[in-house]
Write a protein that holds these residues in place. Structure first.
Motif, PDB file in Angstrom:
ATOM      1  N   VAL A 255     -42.755 -14.445 -23.234  1.00 16.10           N
ATOM      2  CA  VAL A 255     -41.954 -15.518 -22.661  1.00 16.10           C
ATOM      3  C   VAL A 255     -41.927 -15.387 -21.137  1.00 16.10           C
ATOM      4  CG1 VAL A 255     -39.628 -16.468 -22.447  1.00 16.10           C
ATOM      5  CG2 VAL A 255     -40.507 -15.846 -24.685  1.00 16.10           C
ATOM      6  N   GLY A 256     -42.307 -16.430 -20.446  1.00 15.16           N
ATOM      7  CA  GLY A 256     -42.254 -16.443 -18.985  1.00 15.16           C
ATOM      8  C   GLY A 256     -43.403 -15.744 -18.294  1.00 15.16           C
ATOM      9  N   ILE A 257     -44.304 -15.131 -19.045  1.00 17.25           N
ATOM     10  CA  ILE A 257     -45.443 -14.423 -18.440  1.00 17.25           C
ATOM     11  C   ILE A 257     -46.664 -15.348 -18.454  1.00 17.25           C
ATOM     12  CG2 ILE A 257     -46.966 -12.427 -18.590  1.00 17.25           C
ATOM     13  CD1 ILE A 257     -44.715 -10.908 -19.924  1.00 17.25           C
ATOM     14  N   GLN A 258     -47.183 -15.641 -17.261  1.00 18.82           N
ATOM     15  CA  GLN A 258     -48.327 -16.544 -17.154  1.00 18.82           C
ATOM     16  C   GLN A 258     -49.536 -15.837 -16.555  1.00 18.82           C
ATOM     17  OE1 GLN A 258     -47.257 -20.856 -16.311  1.00 18.82           O
ATOM     18  NE2 GLN A 258     -45.676 -19.809 -15.135  1.00 18.82           N
ATOM     19  N   GLN A 259     -49.630 -14.534 -16.792  1.00 17.94           N
ATOM     20  CA  GLN A 259     -50.768 -13.780 -16.269  1.00 17.94           C
ATOM     21  C   GLN A 259     -52.067 -14.366 -16.808  1.00 17.94           C
ATOM     22  OE1 GLN A 259     -50.668  -9.617 -17.241  1.00 17.94           O
ATOM     23  NE2 GLN A 259     -51.959  -9.040 -15.521  1.00 17.94           N
ATOM     24  N   GLY A 260     -53.002 -14.631 -15.889  1.00 21.24           N
ATOM     25  CA  GLY A 260     -54.264 -15.244 -16.273  1.00 21.24           C
ATOM     26  C   GLY A 260     -54.257 -16.761 -16.172  1.00 21.24           C
ATOM     27  N   TYR A 261     -53.125 -17.369 -15.822  1.00 25.31           N
ATOM     28  CA  TYR A 261     -53.021 -18.833 -15.700  1.00 25.31           C
ATOM     29  C   TYR A 261     -53.987 -19.326 -14.628  1.00 25.31           C
ATOM     30  CZ  TYR A 261     -50.874 -23.380 -14.665  1.00 25.31           C
ATOM     31  OH  TYR A 261     -50.643 -24.726 -14.449  1.00 25.31           O
ATOM     32  N   GLN A 262     -54.859 -20.250 -14.981  1.00 23.68           N
ATOM     33  CA  GLN A 262     -55.914 -20.712 -14.073  1.00 23.68           C
ATOM     34  C   GLN A 262     -56.094 -22.228 -14.226  1.00 23.68           C
ATOM     35  OE1 GLN A 262     -59.892 -19.188 -14.861  1.00 23.68           O
ATOM     36  NE2 GLN A 262     -60.273 -18.909 -12.681  1.00 23.68           N
ATOM     37  N   PRO A 263     -55.204 -23.015 -13.622  1.00 25.01           N
ATOM     38  CA  PRO A 263     -55.305 -24.477 -13.771  1.00 25.01           C
ATOM     39  C   PRO A 263     -56.445 -25.056 -12.931  1.00 25.01           C
ATOM     40  CG  PRO A 263     -53.571 -23.929 -12.226  1.00 25.01           C
ATOM     41  CD  PRO A 263     -54.074 -22.617 -12.759  1.00 25.01           C
ATOM     42  N   LYS A 264     -56.881 -26.220 -13.314  1.00 24.12           N
ATOM     43  CA  LYS A 264     -57.902 -26.927 -12.542  1.00 24.12           C
ATOM     44  C   LYS A 264     -57.229 -27.629 -11.364  1.00 24.12           C
ATOM     45  CE  LYS A 264     -61.593 -30.378 -12.939  1.00 24.12           C
ATOM     46  NZ  LYS A 264     -62.270 -31.338 -13.841  1.00 24.12           N
ATOM     47  N   GLN A 265     -57.788 -27.451 -10.182  1.00 27.34           N
ATOM     48  CA  GLN A 265     -57.198 -28.020  -8.978  1.00 27.34           C
ATOM     49  C   GLN A 265     -57.843 -29.374  -8.655  1.00 27.34           C
ATOM     50  OE1 GLN A 265     -54.624 -26.798  -7.669  1.00 27.34           O
ATOM     51  NE2 GLN A 265     -54.588 -24.640  -8.296  1.00 27.34           N
ATOM     52  N   PRO A 266     -57.139 -30.225  -7.888  1.00 24.60           N
ATOM     53  CA  PRO A 266     -57.689 -31.552  -7.573  1.00 24.60           C
ATOM     54  C   PRO A 266     -58.943 -31.499  -6.705  1.00 24.60           C
ATOM     55  CG  PRO A 266     -55.675 -31.127  -6.330  1.00 24.60           C
ATOM     56  CD  PRO A 266     -55.785 -30.043  -7.350  1.00 24.60           C
ATOM     57  N   ASP A 368     -63.579 -17.837  -7.385  1.00 22.08           N
ATOM     58  CA  ASP A 368     -63.964 -19.228  -7.161  1.00 22.08           C
ATOM     59  C   ASP A 368     -62.799 -20.145  -7.497  1.00 22.08           C
ATOM     60  OD1 ASP A 368     -66.602 -19.400  -6.116  1.00 22.08           O
ATOM     61  OD2 ASP A 368     -67.383 -18.669  -8.015  1.00 22.08           O
ATOM     62  N   VAL A 369     -62.163 -19.874  -8.641  1.00 24.55           N
ATOM     63  CA  VAL A 369     -60.962 -20.606  -9.029  1.00 24.55           C
ATOM     64  C   VAL A 369     -59.832 -19.585  -9.143  1.00 24.55           C
ATOM     65  CG1 VAL A 369     -59.883 -22.103 -10.751  1.00 24.55           C
ATOM     66  CG2 VAL A 369     -62.347 -22.287 -10.302  1.00 24.55           C
ATOM     67  N   VAL A 370     -58.775 -19.790  -8.391  1.00 24.96           N
ATOM     68  CA  VAL A 370     -57.697 -18.806  -8.341  1.00 24.96           C
ATOM     69  C   VAL A 370     -56.933 -18.787  -9.662  1.00 24.96           C
ATOM     70  CG1 VAL A 370     -55.526 -18.195  -7.191  1.00 24.96           C
ATOM     71  CG2 VAL A 370     -57.462 -19.014  -5.859  1.00 24.96           C
ATOM     72  N   TYR A 371     -56.551 -17.601 -10.092  1.00 23.86           N
ATOM     73  CA  TYR A 371     -55.726 -17.431 -11.276  1.00 23.86           C
ATOM     74  C   TYR A 371     -54.625 -16.426 -10.980  1.00 23.86           C
ATOM     75  CZ  TYR A 371     -58.447 -13.130 -11.901  1.00 23.86           C
ATOM     76  OH  TYR A 371     -59.037 -11.902 -11.712  1.00 23.86           O
ATOM     77  N   GLN A 372     -53.593 -16.394 -11.813  1.00 26.25           N
ATOM     78  CA  GLN A 372     -52.504 -15.444 -11.624  1.00 26.25           C
ATOM     79  C   GLN A 372     -52.967 -14.073 -12.085  1.00 26.25           C
ATOM     80  OE1 GLN A 372     -48.492 -16.597 -12.810  1.00 26.25           O
ATOM     81  NE2 GLN A 372     -48.087 -14.512 -13.483  1.00 26.25           N
ATOM     82  N   TYR A 373     -53.153 -13.186 -11.126  1.00 23.77           N
ATOM     83  CA  TYR A 373     -53.712 -11.859 -11.401  1.00 23.77           C
ATOM     84  C   TYR A 373     -52.665 -10.911 -11.969  1.00 23.77           C
ATOM     85  CZ  TYR A 373     -55.827  -7.299 -10.340  1.00 23.77           C
ATOM     86  OH  TYR A 373     -56.312  -6.022 -10.407  1.00 23.77           O
ATOM     87  N   SER A 374     -51.479 -10.918 -11.415  1.00 20.63           N
ATOM     88  CA  SER A 374     -50.417  -9.993 -11.802  1.00 20.63           C
ATOM     89  C   SER A 374     -49.439 -10.669 -12.756  1.00 20.63           C
ATOM     90  CB  SER A 374     -49.664  -9.502 -10.563  1.00 20.63           C
ATOM     91  OG  SER A 374     -50.553  -8.905  -9.644  1.00 20.63           O
ATOM     92  N   PRO A 375     -48.706  -9.899 -13.567  1.00 19.12           N
ATOM     93  CA  PRO A 375     -47.763 -10.507 -14.499  1.00 19.12           C
ATOM     94  C   PRO A 375     -46.540 -11.092 -13.813  1.00 19.12           C
ATOM     95  CG  PRO A 375     -47.638  -8.118 -14.628  1.00 19.12           C
ATOM     96  CD  PRO A 375     -48.824  -8.435 -13.766  1.00 19.12           C
ATOM     97  N   LEU A 376     -46.177 -10.559 -12.624  1.00 17.49           N
ATOM     98  CA  LEU A 376     -45.008 -11.020 -11.870  1.00 17.49           C
ATOM     99  C   LEU A 376     -43.720 -10.907 -12.679  1.00 17.49           C
ATOM    100  CD1 LEU A 376     -46.433 -14.197 -10.053  1.00 17.49           C
ATOM    101  CD2 LEU A 376     -46.501 -11.804  -9.329  1.00 17.49           C
ATOM    102  N   THR A 377     -43.646  -9.920 -13.546  1.00 17.12           N
ATOM    103  CA  THR A 377     -42.436  -9.694 -14.320  1.00 17.12           C
ATOM    104  C   THR A 377     -41.465  -8.817 -13.516  1.00 17.12           C
ATOM    105  OG1 THR A 377     -43.375  -7.720 -15.342  1.00 17.12           O
ATOM    106  CG2 THR A 377     -43.690  -9.819 -16.492  1.00 17.12           C
ATOM    107  N   MET A 378     -40.216  -8.759 -13.955  1.00 11.91           N
ATOM    108  CA  MET A 378     -39.230  -7.932 -13.266  1.00 11.91           C
ATOM    109  C   MET A 378     -39.640  -6.459 -13.324  1.00 11.91           C
ATOM    110  SD  MET A 378     -35.087  -7.739 -13.764  1.00 11.91           S
ATOM    111  CE  MET A 378     -35.122  -6.869 -15.339  1.00 11.91           C
TER     112      MET A 378
END
Length: 428
Positions: A255-266, A368-378
């Motif tokens: 829950v709340g962890i988006q590690q690896g999130y890699q959306p397509k940019q405009p 090439d396409v940025v993604y969330q590398y770290s978990p950014l959890t507490m």
């Protein structure tokens, strides 16, 4: 026999679950089972110095270097203190480009060998560089004493949440255990049915049975007894509960962890091209990263500083032209997004703390396409605060705090020592 087998399954399940828990704990701590945590390091280096060096290495160096022999971007650093003098290493780490431009033969050779990849300069003191070298030496000694790794998990790169990986490992173990349990039960039932059928045929053909024995051998099996059996019902409920628990743990922990999130940019903007190949400083586009609470999203005008003359006919660059002509913002998709309940200040980390972009964002210059590398959890943030030493030299604000810390603790003066793990620091 069935109850004996059931008992064995329960015992095996408990042992496997305990083993999975131990492996997860080992993966989170990053030590071998049975090793002595905090053991003395060959060479007599102060453990506090090694701890400080470990934090500096993981936060600044591990993106490009390993403390072993593996080549990442730059060379593996195992045995580097034996190959180079300490004075040379201090000069190289502080400002490698200055050493190259001075014509130093060793510096030029290393620069050319690794594709002329420029290493950033670091505002480290000599003692901080020595602590990093002490950590590298200690890692080499540890690797020599313990040649194997824990479950394939080696030293964590900056931003890598080993604790989260350990939780995932537990879920993986549970999945495997459940599959094995079900397969074994199916094989057991089929085997028992085959044995029963063979014995029945053998007795009917080769034995002279009296009336009572014949009735027992040839009686029809009542399948209703299976689902009415307390043992079977208990086993079914146990399997259901374990499956439900496994699914719940996987969902809750994510829950709340988006590690690896890699959306397509405009617009297909490549950090690998701009920050990597062309070595454009992050601050050029994200102008407030050292001055503000948040790193700014670059405006189209910043893009046009270059692209009014370069690659003007590119389809992607034409999207910038259209946005300017229509006076419309480029709708970039946000990737790193902390919850509103957490306070985070970029300038406090980048300007005051001297934290490099790659510490949190990973090898951004290779994406090439940025993604969330770290978990950014507490937990990930708190681990960093506990490990990262504060540079207190020349700052009288810290003098009394450092004295009190040294009187009560042997470890390095970290962000946590300065209250960096107090709830109110991030949650007002």
């Amino acid at each position: 026999m069935f109850y004996t087998f059931l008992l064995a399954l329960v015992v095996s399940f408990g042992a496997l679950a305990q083993g999975a828990s131990e492996q997860a704990e080992v993966a989170q701590k990053g030590v071998e089972p049975g090793s002595t945590e905090g053991a003395s390091v060959d060479g007599g280096a102060d453990p506090a110095v090694i701890d400080a060096g470990a934090a500096l290495f993981k936060n600044n160096c591990a993106v490009c270097h390993s403390a072993g022999s593996d080549v990442i971007v730059g060379p593996g650093l195992k045995g580097v203190t034996g190959r180079r003098s300490e004075s040379w290493l201090i000069s190289w780490i502080k400002n490698s480009q200055a050493l190259i431009q001075s014509g130093d033969a060793e510096a030029v050779a290393v620069y050319n060998e690794y594709n002329k990849q420029a290493m950033p300069s670091f505002a480290f003191s000599d003692d901080e560089v020595r602590s990093i070298l002490a950590y590298i030496d200690s890692e080499a000694n540890t690797a020599a004493a313990v040649p194997t790794t824990v479950g394939g998990v080696e030293g964590a790169a900056p931003g890598q949440n080993v604790g989260t990986d350990a939780i995932g490992a537990v879920g993986g173990y549970l999945d495997i255990i459940l599959v094995v349990l079900i397969v074994v039960l199916i094989v057991l039932v089929v085997t028992l049915l085959l044995i029963t059928s063979l014995l029945k045929n053998y007795l009917n053909k080769n034995r002279q049975l009296d009336e009572y024995d014949a009735e027992v051998v040839n009686q029809r099996f009542d399948f209703s007894k299976i689902y009415k059996s307390k043992a079977v019902r208990t086993l079914v409920v146990l399997i259901f509960v374990v499956v439900l628990l496994d699914l719940t743990i996987d969902k809750v922990m994510g829950v709340g962890i988006q590690q690896g999130y890699q959306p397509k940019q405009p617009i297909a903007f490549s950090h690998k091209l701009h920050a990597g190949e062309h070595q454009i400083n992050c601050n050029y586009c994200h102008t407030t990263v050292y001055e503000s609470k948040s790193a700014s999203i670059p405006s189209a005008n910043i893009c046009m500083n270059c692209h009014s003359q370069i690659q003007t006919q590119s389809p992607e660059i034409q999207k910038i032209y259209r946005a300017i002509e229509r006076n419309e913002p480029i709708e970039w998709v946000r990737i790193h997004n902390l919850p509103d309940l957490a306070y985070f200040n970029h300038s406090q980390h980048t300007q005051v703390g001297g934290v490099e972009c790659q510490t949190c964002h990973g090898p951004i210059q290779e994406m090439d396409v940025v993604y969330q590398y770290s978990p950014l959890t507490m937990g990930w943030c708190i681990d960093c605060h506990r490990e990262t030493p504060l540079n207190t030299e020349g700052n009288q604000y810290y003098d009394n705090l450092v004295q009190l810390h040294e009187a009560s603790s042997k470890g390095a003066f970290t962000v946590s020592s300065n209250g960096g793990t107090e709830c109110s620091k991030c949650h007002y």
